[in-house]
Structure formats: C-alpha cells, structure tokens
Design a protein around this motif. Structure first.
Motif, short mmCIF file in Angstrom:
data_model
loop_
_atom_site.label_atom_id
_atom_site.label_comp_id
_atom_site.label_asym_id
_atom_site.label_seq_id
_atom_site.Cartn_x
_atom_site.Cartn_y
_atom_site.Cartn_z
N VAL A 235 18.61 10.72 36.09
CA VAL A 235 18.53 11.43 37.37
C VAL A 235 18.22 12.91 37.19
O VAL A 235 17.84 13.58 38.15
CB VAL A 235 19.85 11.26 38.16
N ASP A 236 18.38 13.44 35.97
CA ASP A 236 18.08 14.85 35.75
C ASP A 236 17.94 15.09 34.26
O ASP A 236 18.54 14.39 33.44
CB ASP A 236 19.18 15.74 36.32
N VAL A 237 17.15 16.08 33.92
CA VAL A 237 16.95 16.50 32.53
C VAL A 237 17.43 17.94 32.42
O VAL A 237 16.90 18.83 33.10
CB VAL A 237 15.48 16.37 32.09
N LEU A 238 18.40 18.18 31.55
CA LEU A 238 18.95 19.52 31.38
C LEU A 238 18.01 20.39 30.54
O LEU A 238 17.11 19.86 29.85
CB LEU A 238 20.33 19.43 30.72
N PRO A 239 18.19 21.71 30.57
CA PRO A 239 17.32 22.59 29.78
C PRO A 239 17.34 22.30 28.29
O PRO A 239 16.35 22.55 27.59
CB PRO A 239 17.87 24.00 30.08
N ASN A 240 18.45 21.77 27.76
CA ASN A 240 18.53 21.43 26.34
C ASN A 240 18.03 20.02 26.05
O ASN A 240 18.30 19.46 25.00
CB ASN A 240 19.95 21.59 25.83
N LYS A 241 17.36 19.40 27.02
CA LYS A 241 16.75 18.07 26.91
C LYS A 241 17.75 16.93 27.01
O LYS A 241 17.37 15.76 26.87
CB LYS A 241 15.93 17.93 25.61
N ASN A 242 19.03 17.22 27.21
CA ASN A 242 19.99 16.14 27.43
C ASN A 242 19.73 15.50 28.79
O ASN A 242 19.25 16.15 29.73
CB ASN A 242 21.43 16.66 27.37
N LEU A 243 20.06 14.22 28.91
CA LEU A 243 19.74 13.45 30.09
C LEU A 243 21.01 13.10 30.86
O LEU A 243 22.01 12.66 30.27
CB LEU A 243 19.01 12.15 29.70
N ILE A 244 20.98 13.30 32.16
CA ILE A 244 22.06 12.85 33.04
C ILE A 244 21.68 11.49 33.59
O ILE A 244 20.63 11.34 34.23
CB ILE A 244 22.30 13.85 34.18
N VAL A 245 22.51 10.50 33.34
CA VAL A 245 22.21 9.13 33.74
C VAL A 245 23.25 8.67 34.76
O VAL A 245 24.39 9.13 34.77
CB VAL A 245 22.19 8.18 32.53
N ARG A 246 22.83 7.73 35.59
CA ARG A 246 23.72 7.22 36.63
C ARG A 246 23.19 5.89 37.11
O ARG A 246 21.98 5.69 37.22
CB ARG A 246 23.81 8.22 37.77
N GLY A 247 24.10 4.96 37.39
CA GLY A 247 23.67 3.66 37.90
C GLY A 247 24.86 2.74 38.13
O GLY A 247 25.99 3.03 37.76
N GLU A 248 24.56 1.62 38.76
CA GLU A 248 25.58 0.62 39.05
C GLU A 248 24.98 -0.77 38.97
O GLU A 248 23.76 -0.95 39.05
CB GLU A 248 26.20 0.85 40.44
N LYS A 249 25.87 -1.76 38.83
CA LYS A 249 25.44 -3.17 38.81
C LYS A 249 26.47 -3.99 39.58
O LYS A 249 27.67 -3.90 39.31
CB LYS A 249 25.32 -3.67 37.37
N TRP A 250 25.99 -4.79 40.53
CA TRP A 250 26.87 -5.62 41.34
C TRP A 250 26.58 -7.09 41.05
O TRP A 250 25.43 -7.49 40.90
CB TRP A 250 26.64 -5.35 42.83
N MET A 251 27.64 -7.86 40.99
CA MET A 251 27.53 -9.30 40.75
C MET A 251 28.40 -10.03 41.76
O MET A 251 29.60 -9.74 41.90
CB MET A 251 27.98 -9.66 39.33
N THR A 252 27.81 -10.98 42.48
CA THR A 252 28.54 -11.79 43.45
C THR A 252 28.98 -13.08 42.78
O THR A 252 28.15 -13.88 42.35
CB THR A 252 27.67 -12.09 44.68
N LEU A 253 30.30 -13.25 42.70
CA LEU A 253 30.88 -14.43 42.06
C LEU A 253 31.82 -15.11 43.03
O LEU A 253 32.86 -14.56 43.41
CB LEU A 253 31.64 -14.03 40.78
N ASN A 254 31.46 -16.32 43.45
CA ASN A 254 32.28 -17.10 44.38
C ASN A 254 32.57 -16.30 45.65
O ASN A 254 31.67 -15.98 46.40
CB ASN A 254 33.57 -17.56 43.70
N HIS A 255 33.83 -15.92 45.86
CA HIS A 255 34.24 -15.27 47.10
C HIS A 255 34.44 -13.77 46.95
O HIS A 255 35.11 -13.14 47.77
CB HIS A 255 35.54 -15.89 47.63
N GLY A 256 33.90 -13.18 45.92
CA GLY A 256 34.09 -11.75 45.72
C GLY A 256 32.93 -11.14 44.94
O GLY A 256 32.07 -11.85 44.40
N ASP A 257 32.93 -9.82 44.90
CA ASP A 257 31.91 -9.08 44.17
C ASP A 257 32.57 -8.30 43.04
O ASP A 257 33.67 -7.76 43.20
CB ASP A 257 31.17 -8.10 45.09
N GLU A 258 31.90 -8.24 41.92
CA GLU A 258 32.31 -7.40 40.80
C GLU A 258 31.23 -6.36 40.55
O GLU A 258 30.04 -6.65 40.67
CB GLU A 258 32.55 -8.24 39.54
N TYR A 259 31.66 -5.15 40.21
CA TYR A 259 30.70 -4.08 40.03
C TYR A 259 31.06 -3.24 38.81
O TYR A 259 32.22 -3.16 38.41
CB TYR A 259 30.62 -3.20 41.28
#
Length: 226
Positions: A146-170
C-alpha cells in the motif's frame, strides 16, 4: 434500597448506551487493495509495442516492490510463556511476664492466684502462582503493497475471509517488510515483518456460542462490587 436499585439501573442503561458495535465486517476499506494511478500515456503511432511504465530490467525479478504488488506472507507464529512465583512468610511472637513479687520476694496473689501474664502470636502465609500459555498460527495470506517508504521498505496490508458452515473465519495482517527479506518465490515469513498486526478470529454462530451473555459480562466486570 430503592435509591440503590435506581442507581444500579441507571448505571446499566448508561453502560449499554455507551457501548459501540465493534463487530468485524468483510470488505473493510482499510484492508482493500491499493491500485496505483499510472500516468496517462500518450500513444504515439510508431508501430512499437514498448511501454515505459511496464518495462522491467533484464536483471529484475518478480518480487514485490511497488504499490499494488502482491506478496505472500507465510504465517509461522509460535509463542510460549511460562511464569511461576512462590512466596512463603512466617512470624512467631512470644512474651512472658513473670509473677509480680512484693515485699520479701513473695508473689502478689489475687484470689489465690499469682499475677502474671503470657502472650503468644503466630502468623504464617504461603502463596503459589503459575501460568503457562502457548500459541501457534500456521498458514498463508496474500497481501498488497500500500505504500513504499523512502528507505524502500514496503507497507503491506490485506485480509482473507473464509466461509465455513454457519460462520466466517478471517485473517488480517498489516506491517512493514524489507525487500531483502522477500525470497525469490515472492514470499516472506511473518516473523520478519516489523510492527506486525495479525488478527485471526471468526464470526457467526460458532463464534457467538463462545461469548458470554450481557448479564454474565456485567457480573464479571469491574462494575460488580463483589
């Protein structure tokens, strides 16, 4: 008694009114992938297929380095904590007052008994406490830069959702990574992410079954005086 009940009911009403709904929802904009805005390229009819902003060096690889790139995080978290404490104290006190003597060294008697005092006290305390906790999280999640810092380090971000039976896990993850820690397969271990925030939980019927009711929460909270 009526005043006490009134105060208690008012406290419950204010507590319920100030409670906000912090339920986790899918498609949170904060974890949405970032799409970079490429400058509009003016097309020149020269017959060439070359595009400058899409060109890579002959010595470049496929690892993430720009905003919008995808990187796979291998979750390998294992934590263990053990703590124990043992305290023991003991104190004994004894005091004796010999019989009071009068003239000629004879003890002073009252009711046929000599005047004397005795005091004995004992205080013992023993305390023992132990705590043992182990956590493990294994898996993988793909996140975006989502962003690149001046020292070239990377800011990462994300999510994953899974629907299992009667509920969701993330799984949700945010953090900062170094490009040097990314392996040739465009993967990085979660233990190499700085300022990492990893959330793994669930919603739905099964998740609600493990929660306490509102009355049980009240009796377990600091509002309950006992």
């Amino acid at each position: 008694m009526r005043c006490a009940i009134t105060v208690l009911l008012c406290g419950l009403l204010f507590a319920c009114q100030s409670t906000t709904d912090s339920r986790v929802q899918a498609n949170d904009p904060f974890y949405a992938p970032v799409v970079p805005n490429y400058p509009q390229e003016s097309l020149v009819e020269d017959g060439s297929l070359f595009r400058a902003h899409l060109a890579n060096s002959l010595y470049s690889d496929v690892t993430a380095r720009q905003v919008g790139d995808i990187i796979t995080v291998v979750l390998s978290e294992n934590t263990a904590a053990t703590k124990s404490a043992n305290t023991s104290t003991s104190r004994d006190t004894n005091a004796d007052l010999q019989p009071i003597t009068g003239l000629a060294g004879n003890p002073i008697n009252i009711g046929g008994e000599s005047i004397q005092f005795g005091l004995s006290a004992s205080n013992d305390f023993a305390g023992d406490a132990a705590a043992n906790q182990t956590n493990s999280l294994q898996g993988a999640i793909s996140v975006t830069v989502v962003d690149v810092l001046p020292n070239k380090n990377l800011i990462v971000r994300g999510e994953k959702w899974m629907t299992l039976n009667h509920g969701d896990e993330y799984i949700r993850l945010t953090g900062i990574i170094r490009p040097l820690d990314i392996n040739p397969d465009n993967q990085i271990e979660s233990t190499k992410i700085a300022n990492a925030r990893i959330q793994y939980s669930g919603t739905g019927t099964f998740a609600r079954a493990q929660e306490k009711g509102w009355l049980t929460k009240f009796f377990s909270s600091s509002w309950w005086p006992l």
